[in-house]
Design a protein around this motif. Structure first.
Motif, mmCIF file in Angstrom:
data_model
loop_
_atom_site.group_PDB
_atom_site.id
_atom_site.type_symbol
_atom_site.label_atom_id
_atom_site.label_comp_id
_atom_site.label_asym_id
_atom_site.label_seq_id
_atom_site.Cartn_x
_atom_site.Cartn_y
_atom_site.Cartn_z
ATOM 1 N N PHE A 168 0.820 -1.381 -0.025
ATOM 2 C CA PHE A 168 -0.195 0.038 -0.022
ATOM 3 C C PHE A 168 0.832 1.202 -0.077
ATOM 4 C CE2 PHE A 168 -2.149 3.333 2.373
ATOM 5 C CZ PHE A 168 -3.083 3.722 1.805
ATOM 6 N N SER A 169 0.607 2.209 -0.897
ATOM 7 C CA SER A 169 1.559 3.221 -0.940
ATOM 8 C C SER A 169 0.768 4.508 -1.083
ATOM 9 C CB SER A 169 2.349 3.479 -2.171
ATOM 10 O OG SER A 169 1.646 3.172 -3.321
ATOM 11 N N GLY A 170 -0.696 4.713 -0.823
ATOM 12 C CA GLY A 170 -1.252 5.984 -0.838
ATOM 13 C C GLY A 170 -1.103 6.665 0.416
ATOM 14 N N ASP A 171 -1.498 8.005 0.479
ATOM 15 C CA ASP A 171 -1.062 8.909 1.460
ATOM 16 C C ASP A 171 -2.697 9.179 2.409
ATOM 17 O OD1 ASP A 171 -2.375 10.298 -0.378
ATOM 18 O OD2 ASP A 171 -0.813 11.757 -0.816
ATOM 19 N N VAL A 172 -3.687 8.431 1.830
ATOM 20 C CA VAL A 172 -4.800 8.586 2.896
ATOM 21 C C VAL A 172 -5.388 7.407 3.129
ATOM 22 C CG1 VAL A 172 -5.542 11.205 2.124
ATOM 23 C CG2 VAL A 172 -6.313 8.997 0.841
ATOM 24 N N ILE B 274 -2.690 10.147 5.904
ATOM 25 C CA ILE B 274 -1.428 9.407 6.577
ATOM 26 C C ILE B 274 -0.160 10.510 7.139
ATOM 27 C CG2 ILE B 274 -0.077 7.623 6.720
ATOM 28 C CD1 ILE B 274 -1.844 6.061 5.084
ATOM 29 N N GLU B 275 0.119 10.905 8.054
ATOM 30 C CA GLU B 275 1.157 11.723 8.245
ATOM 31 C C GLU B 275 2.818 10.942 8.260
ATOM 32 O OE1 GLU B 275 0.907 14.220 11.601
ATOM 33 O OE2 GLU B 275 -1.084 15.107 10.951
ATOM 34 N N PRO B 276 3.548 11.527 7.852
ATOM 35 C CA PRO B 276 4.773 10.799 7.697
ATOM 36 C C PRO B 276 5.288 10.390 9.220
ATOM 37 C CG PRO B 276 5.096 12.875 7.159
ATOM 38 C CD PRO B 276 3.599 12.861 7.204
#
Lengths: 206, 246, 263
Positions: free
Chosen positions: C208-212, C249-251
């Motif tokens: 999974f590589s999304g940011d939400v 998603i926060e780093p």
């Protein structure tokens, strides 16, 4: 076969429906649960030994802590921990004491945590006094006037396991001004593991 | 029955039928094809009404039977939950020093004897309580730290002699002292020293007997003013045996 | 046995018809209509005919408090980490944490498991499914023993019984591990009037590589007196989404928070 039927009349229908409605109303509105459900509440103070028929119970000490530290972990309170030391002395046979709950003045209820050596229940037999520590995470406005409710029946949402059984309700004796002081104090408590209590703790003098 | 006018002969044609409102089940003249409560056609002469008790005689007889059946059907909790847990059936009662025969069935999980797994086994043990004495201190336990006698408690030492077939399952053993007021001391399966295998010798490997005869000693905490009158021995119940102390 | 099986429903049907006839024959038309209406109303009751019309799920955004059952939940953020305390992922996976502030606004304590029921695992973002507890082969054997004959081995007949060969259904996603961020413990009891900052943690695939992540909060309904069981007065999760939204998603790793409390 089609001749000579028995008529179903409006009068008869009304009679049956009326009787059923009356029965439902009686069951719904009569306070029948009162006598069936109410536990036998034994009220007392910290240090007093209460006779619950199946056990003698003494709340020996009430403390407040921000942090509990145990053998392998530490627990930080969301509000503050009320630490209740109690001594059970079973009087009939081996008994599990499952109910532990704090009730505040607003009627809110708080259940104990099992972190850091705190107990949520106890088990003891006649012939000795058994010391148990309960830890309740409560908010600031729950401290003043709170009571602790201890029993062998568990403290489920509707107190179903305490019906028609003895239940101890003990005032923690925290006044509003003490509550402020207790809230401000930063205390760390190391709860003791359950064990045999010194005889003096089980005595009527407390 | 003198009021019964209608002969209950089928196929005799229309005759005086049951009266209005006769309850079902007591209409001996109900003809084929008629449901209870229906008025047969061509009713001419209504039968004189019988007394209420007569009309409902069948139901009055069935009512007590129904009550008994209903009570029995709703009593399943007694045998399903209450009876198997706890000591409810005294199968033998002897004096101190005499052998008692304890026999009861249990469901074996096969932990110690795999060939008995998931079978119902009859456990038979002859036990003799040879002495019950108050002692001053607890001996060192097989495992763990020494246990001091708690303040406000006294210790009784109970000695029991067992005779049983080897491989008899001894788990769940309870040796309880019963006081005059009914208080049961030490009824837990774990004794004052923390041993949870109270009917086996301290060096026993598992929960089954290894010898045809053996002796055990168990320690029980009690109140100082308790007057011990009985010893009870059980393996979880419902059967137990009682030894009466002099 | 064959006779009994064939006769059974027929006999019951005839008896039932006879009983209905015995009652209905004696009624007037108005009475028949009345009884019919009452019977229809009774018949639809178990299927939720009187429930309020389902509202559309409300939007869920980070930082905005929402009310669900006994909780006031404010989703703070989502974050990923290699491991969180005792929660260590399998190789090729990482941990996904949703950080939330949760207040029990009710009068009775609630088990933190209830929060896990209210916030199910986000779907289609590579959350690692639950490992089945039992071997599936043994399971389907048991199912055959209860009723179906061994000949009827068609997997399409009963998809729930044999999911392994055909994979007809989405695998069950696990409920979150809930950790109290303040001290790294698992809060079991959420007492009234208290706010806990918690992390809801799942194991997620590295693919999974999304940011939400899409997050749903389910409706909880209060059961005053249960019709189905002896339990009363508890919150029951409904199969109905109350809030839904995309949580970025926060780093930053919440592991630092969680471990700070533990030390």
């Amino acid at each position: 076969m089609r001749h000579g039927r028995r008529r179903i009349t409006w009068k008869g229908t009304a009679l049956v429906v009326g009787a059923v409605t009356a029965g439902c109303a009686l069951v719904t509105y009569l306070p029948q649960d009162k006598g069936v459900d109410t536990p036998f509440i034994v009220e007392g103070q910290v240090g007093e030994t209460l006779d619950l028929t199946y056990a003698e119970l003494t709340v020996t000490d009430v403390r407040v802590a921000d942090t509990l530290t145990g053998f392998s972990e530490a627990a930080a309170a969301g509000g503050t921990f009320v630490v209740v030391d109690a001594t059970w002395r079973a009087t009939q046979g081996e008994t599990s004491f499952l109910g532990a709950e704090i009730t505040d003045r607003q009627g809110r209820r708080f259940w104990p945590t099992d972190l850091t050596g705190c107990s949520t229940s106890a088990n003891a037999q006649p012939g000795y006094a058994w010391r148990t520590t309960y830890c309740f995470d409560v908010p600031r406005d729950a401290l003043a006037g709170a009571t602790v409710r201890l029993a062998r029946g568990g403290q489920s949402e509707d107190h179903a396991d305490q019906r028609r059984d003895a239940v101890a309700v003990i005032e923690l004796g925290i006044t509003p001004s003490e509550a402020e002081t207790l809230w401000e104090a930063e205390e760390t408590v190391v709860p003791e593991e359950p064990g045999y209590a010194p005889a003096s703790a089980g005595g009527s003098e407390g | 029955m003198t009021t019964l006018v209608t002969p209950a002969v089928p196929g005799q044609g229309p005759g005086p039928g049951t009266g209005q409102g006769t309850p079902p089940g007591v209409a001996p003249s109900l003809r084929p094809g008629m449901l209870p409560g229906m008025i047969p056609p061509d009713d001419v002469v209504p039968r004189p009404r019988r007394s209420w008790g007569r009309r409902n005689a069948v139901w009055l007889v069935l009512l007590p039977i129904a009550i008994v059946v209903a009570a029995g059907a709703s009593s399943f909790r007694v045998w399903a939950f209450w009876w198997p847990v706890g000591l409810h059936q005294e199968v033998d009662r002897v004096a101190l020093g005499e052998p008692a025969h304890l026999a009861g069935e249990y469901y074996d999980m096969g932990f110690d004897v795999p060939e008995r797994a998931e079978t119902t086994v009859l456990r038979e043990v002859d036990a003799t309580v040879t002495s019950v004495e108050q002692v001053d201190a607890l001996p060192a336990p097989s495992y763990g730290d020494p246990v001091a006698v708690p303040e406000g408690s006294v210790v009784y030492e109970v000695q029991v002699h067992f005779v049983a077939e080897p491989q008899t399952d001894l788990s769940g053993c309870q040796i309880a002292l019963v006081a005059e007021d009914g208080t049961r001391y030490g009824e837990s399966t774990t004794d004052a020293l923390g041993s949870s295998n109270r009917c086996s010798t301290p060096d026993a490997e598992g929960f089954v007997s290894e010898q045809p005869e053996w002796d055990v000693t168990s320690f029980v905490l009690a109140d100082p003013d308790a007057e011990i009158t009985q010893v009870r021995l059980a393996f979880g119940g419902p059967e137990y045996v009682t030894f009466e102390l002099p | 046995m064959k006779h009994a099986r064939n006769d059974g429903p027929d006999l019951a049907f005839r008896l039932g018809r006879r009983m209905v006839a015995a009652v209905a024959d004696d009624m007037s038309t108005v009475q028949r209509v009345g009884v019919g209406v009452v019977a229809a109303l009774v018949a639809v009751s178990p299927f939720g005919a009187w429930n309020e019309v389902e509202a559309q799920a409300d939007p869920l955004t980070a930082g905005t408090p929402v009310e669900v059952g006994p909780f006031e939940v404010t989703i703070e953020k989502a974050a990923t980490a290699d491991e969180l305390g005792y929660l260590v992922p399998e190789p090729g996976n990482h941990m996904l944490a949703v950080v939330a502030n949760v207040t029990n606004t009710g009068e009775v304590p609630v088990n933190s498991g209830k929060l896990g029921e209210a916030i199910p695992a986000p779907e289609s973002v590579g959350i690692i499914p639950e490992v089945p507890l039992e071997d599936l082969g043994a399971d389907s054997d048991d199912g055959a023993g209860t009723g179906t004959t061994p000949d009827v081995a068609d997997p399409s007949a009963d998809p729930s019984a044999s999911p392994s060969p055909s994979e007809p259904e989405k695998p069950e996603l696990p409920s979150a591990s809930i950790v109290n961020i303040k001290d790294g413990t698992s809060p079991i009891i959420l007492n009234p009037g208290l706010t806990y900052r918690v992390a809801l943690i799942w194991e997620q695939s590295d693919k999974f590589s999304g940011d939400v992540i899409p997050l749903r909060i389910m409706e909880l309904t209060w059961i005053e007196e249960s019709a189905a069981s002896l339990d009363n007065e508890y919150w029951l999760p409904l199969d109905e989404v109350a809030f839904t939204g995309q949580i970025p998603i926060e780093p930053a790793k919440p592991a630092a928070d969680a471990e700070a409390g533990q030390q």
